[in-house]
Design a protein around this motif. Structure first.
Motif, short mmCIF file in Angstrom:
data_model
loop_
_atom_site.label_atom_id
_atom_site.label_comp_id
_atom_site.label_asym_id
_atom_site.label_seq_id
_atom_site.Cartn_x
_atom_site.Cartn_y
_atom_site.Cartn_z
N VAL A 184 0.73 -1.00 0.00
CA VAL A 184 -0.17 0.17 0.02
C VAL A 184 0.89 1.16 -0.07
CG1 VAL A 184 -1.91 -0.89 1.19
CG2 VAL A 184 -0.13 0.07 2.58
N VAL A 185 0.39 2.35 -0.29
CA VAL A 185 0.94 3.76 -0.32
C VAL A 185 0.03 4.58 0.49
CG1 VAL A 185 1.67 5.66 -1.73
CG2 VAL A 185 1.62 3.43 -2.70
N LEU A 186 0.84 5.35 1.54
CA LEU A 186 0.29 6.19 2.29
C LEU A 186 -0.38 7.32 1.38
CD1 LEU A 186 3.05 6.38 5.36
CD2 LEU A 186 0.81 5.00 5.08
N ILE A 187 -1.35 7.79 1.91
CA ILE A 187 -1.93 8.98 1.04
C ILE A 187 -1.94 10.45 1.79
CG2 ILE A 187 -3.29 7.57 -0.35
CD1 ILE A 187 -5.85 8.60 1.51
N LYS A 188 -1.25 10.41 3.17
CA LYS A 188 -1.07 11.56 3.90
C LYS A 188 0.18 11.41 4.67
CE LYS A 188 -3.44 12.75 7.48
NZ LYS A 188 -4.35 13.41 8.18
N ASP A 189 0.76 12.64 5.14
CA ASP A 189 1.84 12.27 6.06
C ASP A 189 1.06 11.94 7.43
OD1 ASP A 189 3.56 13.27 4.26
OD2 ASP A 189 3.80 15.35 5.37
N LEU A 190 1.91 10.81 8.10
CA LEU A 190 1.23 10.44 9.56
C LEU A 190 2.12 10.54 10.48
CD1 LEU A 190 -0.25 7.17 8.17
CD2 LEU A 190 -1.63 9.21 8.59
N VAL A 191 2.04 11.22 11.51
CA VAL A 191 2.69 11.41 12.87
C VAL A 191 2.90 9.99 13.68
CG1 VAL A 191 3.33 12.65 14.62
CG2 VAL A 191 2.74 13.70 12.68
N VAL A 192 3.95 9.36 13.72
CA VAL A 192 4.03 7.94 14.42
C VAL A 192 4.36 8.43 15.76
CG1 VAL A 192 5.12 5.90 14.47
CG2 VAL A 192 4.73 6.82 12.29
N LYS A 193 3.51 8.24 16.79
CA LYS A 193 3.48 8.45 18.10
C LYS A 193 4.52 7.68 18.91
CE LYS A 193 -0.91 10.50 18.31
NZ LYS A 193 -2.35 10.39 18.88
N GLY A 194 5.39 8.03 19.69
CA GLY A 194 6.28 7.19 20.25
C GLY A 194 7.41 6.62 19.62
N ALA A 195 7.73 7.01 18.05
CA ALA A 195 8.55 6.76 17.44
C ALA A 195 9.58 8.05 16.87
CB ALA A 195 8.30 5.66 16.13
#
Length: 172
Positions: A119-130
């Motif tokens: 799959v391809v991400l369609i928006k920027d995602l903030v990864v909590k804890g990382a």
């Protein structure tokens, strides 16, 4: 145990390879597997015993594949989740796992997702804890479906295994 099961298993546990205490265990709807007392759960074993499932996951026998997939899903360990996600299931077994879950995963466009898809991400995602942001356009290969939640998948981004909401991905 019948002779056919003994012949197929080579007279050893189809998970760990132990020859003592074998019994046939029904794995609906796939059939039976030959398991030792420890792998049946009749004996208490440490987590390290279940590492045998990493090898058993490569079995070409549908009943063994399904039994391994189910057992890996019960273990609370990162290696077990990774082994389960990396399993190459036959189409028949894949159908059983999806039917057992009763959950259909769909991307943002409504396309059905399957175990192992890219799959391809369609928006920027903030990864909590990382402490990083997964950028739009990032390809996530070999996804794992969260069996009890159609809105979530798991995948590896920047070396981290993360949960991703299906509304933020599109199938490649």
């Amino acid at each position: 145990m019948d002779g056919e099961l003994i012949a197929r298993s080579g007279g050893v546990c189809e998970f760990c390879g132990v020859a003592e205490g074998l019994e046939a265990v029904d794995v609906p709807p796939a059939g039976e597997v030959a398991l030792c007392a420890a792998c049946r759960g009749d004996e208490t074993v440490g987590e390290s015993h279940w590492r045998c499932l990493e090898g058993a996951a490569w079995s070409g026998v549908p009943a063994v594949q399904l039994a391994v997939w189910r057992k890996l899903g019960t273990l609370d360990a990162d290696w077990a989740a990774e082994a389960r996600a990396g399993m190459m299931l036959s189409d028949e077994v894949q159908g059983w796992t999806e039917a057992a879950a009763g959950v259909v995963h769909k991307d943002s466009n409504g396309a059905v997702l399957a175990q192992g898809d890219t799959v391809v991400l369609i928006k920027d995602l903030v990864v909590k804890g990382a402490n990083f942001t997964a950028k739009r356009g990032t390809a996530v290969r070999g996804i794992a479906l969260v069996s009890d939640n159609a809105a979530q998948i798991e995948g590896r981004v920047e070396g981290q295994r993360i949960v991703i909401l299906t509304e933020f991905v599109k199938k490649r």
